[in-house]
Structures are given as C-alpha cells and as structure tokens.
Design an enzyme around this catalytic site. Structure first.
Site, PDB file in Angstrom:
ATOM      1  N   SER A  27       0.929  -0.997   0.016  1.00  0.00           N
ATOM      2  CA  SER A  27      -0.021  -0.100  -0.216  1.00  0.00           C
ATOM      3  C   SER A  27       0.394   1.092   0.017  1.00  0.00           C
ATOM      4  CB  SER A  27      -0.572  -0.046   1.518  1.00  0.00           C
ATOM      5  OG  SER A  27      -2.013   1.434   0.807  1.00  0.00           O
ATOM      6  N   ASP A 152      -5.524  -3.051  -3.073  1.00  0.00           N
ATOM      7  CA  ASP A 152      -4.387  -3.161  -2.034  1.00  0.00           C
ATOM      8  C   ASP A 152      -3.886  -4.211  -1.708  1.00  0.00           C
ATOM      9  OD1 ASP A 152      -3.555  -2.128  -0.067  1.00  0.00           O
ATOM     10  OD2 ASP A 152      -4.436  -0.457   0.266  1.00  0.00           O
TER      11      ASP A 152
END
Length: 276
Positions: A27, A152
C-alpha cells in the site's frame, strides 16, 4: 495519507545513511519503498504532503468519472515522469543493489503477488505495481497487470504488513514501520453487504475484506511478540493526527513533522538494533 507521518522514516533513514539491503512494502508502504530505494527524501515527503494540493490529485469528480477518489493513474503512473509533479529518479533506483518486494492482492486467486527487481525493467513496470499495491478497494479502480486484476496488498493474509514475505525471503529480524499507535486494534467491517454487491465478480476480495481486521490485528500481535524477544524493532507512531483521506496540506505537514521528530529521536536505537 497516514504515510505523511511514516514517510518521515524514509527521510530519517536517508539522513542517517542507513541503506538497508532488503525492503518490503504494501500500500502506501510501496511508495515509501520506491522513494527510499531511489534515495530521494524530498520526494518521500512531497508525495504525502504538498502533493495533496495538486489540482489533479483527485476528488468526487474524478471518482464519478471512474478514475478514483484518488486519481491513481495520474498519481502513480504520470507524476513520476520527467518534468511532471513528482519526477522519480529511476536511474538511482535501478543502481541501488538492494532487494525489494512490493505486494498487491490478486482478485481472481485471493492471494498476494509479490514483485521484485526481476519484474521491473522500466519505470512504468515499477509504478504500475506500486499503484496496484496502493489501490484501496472502492475508492480507487482496480489495476490490471498481465491480464490479472489487483487491489490493495493490505487485503493479503498479513493484513497489510509484509512480515510473511520477509520471512519467506529468509529474514529473522525486522525493522517495521507501522501506521497506527501501539494501542490500536482494527474493528470489524460494517460494509459487508455493500462489499458483496460491489465485488460480486471477485468473491475472494469480499472474503479478504471481511477477514482483514483479524489478519491485521494478528500480525501486529506477532510483531509485538517479536519485539519483546528482541527480533523486531517497531517504529510505532506516538500518535496519528490524520486519517487515510486527509487532504489538508497544513495537517499533512504537521503530521510529517511529528513523524520526523520521532524518527530522528529513535534513530540511535534503530542503528543499534541494526548493528550499525
């Protein structure tokens, strides 16, 4: 945008001449990884502070157009080019001998895919993978790489902390940068019904979103155990003054300043842990 605080660790490590030979990020941590390995403290800060004022950064209009609340293609795949808002020093990145891992969640299989130097020959190869790793579900559109769809990497089995891949790559001691204060625990999602409708094509994403709080909390507990055993140094924010959608440059600047003060204060202990 909580990386406004943790990007300060990139700045502090580079200031102190601490150049790790292995880095893993998920991320926003994937952006920190790229900036750290390109040895660019100014870009590390600007990426999560001043850049929020860029008129193309993203908002409800870009979301309605399908580009995301954060305009991900612009942020990750365009701004790093020469003469753009955040030029990226790809030559320095390529010359850095350190191994790295960037992870994203593969929607079809429900597992994290980890990329490294063998997957990155041009800057686009890196930036599209950093974008995939950072693609918050719903808020940003999924990313397709080589025919596979990704979101993600925080949806993976470690809950967004790349402890599992570092272990798989043979490491037993860890310097870990966390984005939440020590007493934080992630609560259960209240959007399960919405997720089932929104991600009906990808049941693995729905399942991962439901399991993420448990996985994240479990990995943190494991890290605290490793810390007690002397096998991990955890950089844990003293406080976290912003949330992940913060756009105020004033607040982001203050967040970064707090992070930098803490990182500099802890740097002697970090160097001692690393044997430097």
């Amino acid at each position: 945008m909580r990386a406004s605080y943790t990007s300060a660790m990139v700045v502090a490590l580079l200031e102190a001449g601490v150049h790790a030979d292995y880095v893993a990020g998920i991320s926003a941590g994937s952006s920190n990884t790229a900036n750290y390995l390109s040895r660019d403290p100014a870009r590390a800060r600007r990426s999560f502070v001043e850049f929020a004022a860029d008129p193309r950064f993203g908002d409800l209009r870009t979301f309605v157009r399908g580009e995301g609340m954060f305009n991900a293609r612009y942020i990750y795949e365009e701004t790093g080019l020469p003469d753009q808002a955040l030029p990226f020093d790809f030559a320095t990145f390529r010359a850095n001998p350190a191994r790295f891992r960037v992870g994203a969640f593969q929607c079809s299989t429900g597992r994290n895919v980890w990329w490294g130097r063998d997957d990155v020959r041009e800057m686009h190869d890196l930036m599209v993978r950093v974008r995939a790793s950072s693609t918050m579900p719903v808020v940003m559109p999924p990313v397709t790489i080589d025919g596979e769809v990704y979101v993600d990497g925080a949806l993976g089995r470690s809950g967004g902390i790349p402890l599992d891949i570092a272990r798989a790559d043979g490491f037993e001691r860890f310097l870990v940068v966390l984005t939440r204060p020590r007493g934080y625990r992630k609560g259960p999602s209240r959007l399960d019904g919405f997720y089932r409708r929104h991600f009906r094509r990808w049941p693995a994403v729905v399942d991962a979103l439901r399991k993420r709080p448990h996985r994240y909390n479990e990995t943190r507990e494991e890290l605290f155990r490793l810390e007690r055993e002397g096998r991990a140094y955890l950089f844990v924010p003293d406080s976290m003054p912003v949330d992940n959608g913060e756009r105020s440059v004033t607040k982001l600047r203050r967040s970064h300043e707090l992070g930098l003060a803490q990182a500099r204060r802890e740097m002697p202990a970090i160097r001692e842990f690393l044997g430097l």
